[in-house]
Write a protein that holds these residues in place. Structure first.
Motif, PDB file in Angstrom:
ATOM      1  N   MET A   1      27.748  12.398 -38.760  1.00  0.00           N
ATOM      2  CA  MET A   1      28.341  11.078 -38.885  1.00  0.00           C
ATOM      3  C   MET A   1      27.585  10.100 -37.988  1.00  0.00           C
ATOM      4  O   MET A   1      27.393  10.348 -36.813  1.00  0.00           O
ATOM      5  CB  MET A   1      29.811  11.139 -38.465  1.00  0.00           C
ATOM      6  CG  MET A   1      30.487   9.802 -38.491  1.00  0.00           C
ATOM      7  SD  MET A   1      32.227   9.900 -38.063  1.00  0.00           S
ATOM      8  CE  MET A   1      32.144   9.423 -36.361  1.00  0.00           C
ATOM      9  N   ALA A   2      27.131   9.020 -38.559  1.00  0.00           N
ATOM     10  CA  ALA A   2      26.422   8.004 -37.797  1.00  0.00           C
ATOM     11  C   ALA A   2      27.426   7.135 -37.033  1.00  0.00           C
ATOM     12  O   ALA A   2      28.471   6.775 -37.567  1.00  0.00           O
ATOM     13  CB  ALA A   2      25.586   7.134 -38.720  1.00  0.00           C
TER      14      ALA A   2
ATOM     15  N   ILE B   1      22.759  -2.026 -34.428  1.00  0.00           N
ATOM     16  CA  ILE B   1      21.679  -2.148 -35.415  1.00  0.00           C
ATOM     17  C   ILE B   1      20.891  -0.857 -35.613  1.00  0.00           C
ATOM     18  O   ILE B   1      20.334  -0.640 -36.673  1.00  0.00           O
ATOM     19  CB  ILE B   1      20.713  -3.300 -35.063  1.00  0.00           C
ATOM     20  CG1 ILE B   1      20.074  -3.091 -33.695  1.00  0.00           C
ATOM     21  CG2 ILE B   1      21.415  -4.629 -35.153  1.00  0.00           C
ATOM     22  CD1 ILE B   1      19.023  -4.103 -33.332  1.00  0.00           C
ATOM     23  N   GLU B   2      20.864   0.008 -34.618  1.00  0.00           N
ATOM     24  CA  GLU B   2      20.038   1.215 -34.707  1.00  0.00           C
ATOM     25  C   GLU B   2      20.879   2.473 -34.916  1.00  0.00           C
ATOM     26  O   GLU B   2      20.388   3.450 -35.454  1.00  0.00           O
ATOM     27  CB  GLU B   2      19.217   1.345 -33.427  1.00  0.00           C
ATOM     28  CG  GLU B   2      18.211   2.469 -33.447  1.00  0.00           C
ATOM     29  CD  GLU B   2      16.822   1.973 -33.730  1.00  0.00           C
ATOM     30  OE1 GLU B   2      16.423   2.001 -34.907  1.00  0.00           O
ATOM     31  OE2 GLU B   2      16.144   1.569 -32.789  1.00  0.00           O
ATOM     32  N   GLY B   3      22.111   2.455 -34.484  1.00  0.00           N
ATOM     33  CA  GLY B   3      22.946   3.649 -34.568  1.00  0.00           C
ATOM     34  C   GLY B   3      22.657   4.596 -33.408  1.00  0.00           C
ATOM     35  O   GLY B   3      21.601   4.530 -32.773  1.00  0.00           O
TER      36      GLY B   3
ATOM     37  N   ALA C   1      22.804  -3.165 -24.929  1.00  0.00           N
ATOM     38  CA  ALA C   1      23.196  -1.794 -25.286  1.00  0.00           C
ATOM     39  C   ALA C   1      24.099  -1.783 -26.517  1.00  0.00           C
ATOM     40  O   ALA C   1      23.880  -1.007 -27.452  1.00  0.00           O
ATOM     41  CB  ALA C   1      23.893  -1.128 -24.103  1.00  0.00           C
ATOM     42  N   LYS C   2      25.102  -2.641 -26.531  1.00  0.00           N
ATOM     43  CA  LYS C   2      26.032  -2.674 -27.662  1.00  0.00           C
ATOM     44  C   LYS C   2      25.354  -3.177 -28.932  1.00  0.00           C
ATOM     45  O   LYS C   2      25.598  -2.652 -30.019  1.00  0.00           O
ATOM     46  CB  LYS C   2      27.251  -3.526 -27.316  1.00  0.00           C
ATOM     47  CG  LYS C   2      28.139  -2.861 -26.284  1.00  0.00           C
ATOM     48  CD  LYS C   2      29.327  -3.719 -25.939  1.00  0.00           C
ATOM     49  CE  LYS C   2      30.224  -3.020 -24.937  1.00  0.00           C
ATOM     50  NZ  LYS C   2      31.417  -3.808 -24.610  1.00  0.00           N
TER      51      LYS C   2
ATOM     52  N   LEU D   1      16.879 -10.829 -35.122  1.00  0.00           N
ATOM     53  CA  LEU D   1      18.174 -10.616 -34.485  1.00  0.00           C
ATOM     54  C   LEU D   1      18.130 -10.982 -33.012  1.00  0.00           C
ATOM     55  O   LEU D   1      17.144 -10.727 -32.327  1.00  0.00           O
ATOM     56  CB  LEU D   1      18.602  -9.154 -34.629  1.00  0.00           C
ATOM     57  CG  LEU D   1      18.798  -8.655 -36.056  1.00  0.00           C
ATOM     58  CD1 LEU D   1      19.152  -7.181 -36.050  1.00  0.00           C
ATOM     59  CD2 LEU D   1      19.886  -9.452 -36.748  1.00  0.00           C
ATOM     60  N   TYR D   2      19.195 -11.548 -32.539  1.00  0.00           N
ATOM     61  CA  TYR D   2      19.347 -11.854 -31.116  1.00  0.00           C
ATOM     62  C   TYR D   2      19.683 -10.561 -30.381  1.00  0.00           C
ATOM     63  O   TYR D   2      20.602  -9.841 -30.772  1.00  0.00           O
ATOM     64  CB  TYR D   2      20.453 -12.888 -30.923  1.00  0.00           C
ATOM     65  CG  TYR D   2      20.780 -13.164 -29.484  1.00  0.00           C
ATOM     66  CD1 TYR D   2      19.870 -13.822 -28.661  1.00  0.00           C
ATOM     67  CD2 TYR D   2      21.987 -12.764 -28.940  1.00  0.00           C
ATOM     68  CE1 TYR D   2      20.153 -14.069 -27.333  1.00  0.00           C
ATOM     69  CE2 TYR D   2      22.292 -13.016 -27.616  1.00  0.00           C
ATOM     70  CZ  TYR D   2      21.367 -13.668 -26.823  1.00  0.00           C
ATOM     71  OH  TYR D   2      21.659 -13.913 -25.507  1.00  0.00           O
ATOM     72  N   THR D   3      18.958 -10.252 -29.323  1.00  0.00           N
ATOM     73  CA  THR D   3      19.143  -8.981 -28.620  1.00  0.00           C
ATOM     74  C   THR D   3      20.136  -9.053 -27.478  1.00  0.00           C
ATOM     75  O   THR D   3      20.542  -8.023 -26.965  1.00  0.00           O
ATOM     76  CB  THR D   3      17.801  -8.481 -28.039  1.00  0.00           C
ATOM     77  OG1 THR D   3      17.325  -9.430 -27.096  1.00  0.00           O
ATOM     78  CG2 THR D   3      16.791  -8.251 -29.123  1.00  0.00           C
ATOM     79  N   GLY D   4      20.514 -10.237 -27.065  1.00  0.00           N
ATOM     80  CA  GLY D   4      21.390 -10.373 -25.910  1.00  0.00           C
ATOM     81  C   GLY D   4      20.572 -10.494 -24.644  1.00  0.00           C
ATOM     82  O   GLY D   4      19.353 -10.337 -24.648  1.00  0.00           O
TER      83      GLY D   4
END
Length: 69
Positions: free
Chosen positions: A1-2, A55-57, A49-50, A39-42
């Motif tokens: 499960m991802a 986006i990557e799982g 991290a979140k 995408l904005y990375t923060g």
């Protein structure tokens, strides 16, 4: 499960990811920026991290962490 949601991670997984991102914030942000340029990375480790998990799982994120050690 991802897994793509922060709240679905165990405390141990959250801690591992946060520790890694906190120590490697610039390189993680650069990796995300190159792989997902629109995408904005923060800015803070928590945001990055979140967002990275979203986006990557978990599998992709942990693969990156494990390969970089």
């Amino acid at each position: 499960m991802a897994i793509y949601k922060w709240d679905e991670l165990s405390q141990e997984e959250q801690k591992k990811i946060m520790n890694y991102v906190s120590l490697n914030l610039a390189s993680v942000r650069e990796y995300i920026r190159k792989k997902f340029p629109h995408l904005y990375t923060g800015m803070s480790p928590e945001e990055v991290a979140k967002g990275w998990l979203m986006i990557e799982g978990l599998d992709g994120l942990m693969d990156y962490i494990d390969k970089s050690r």
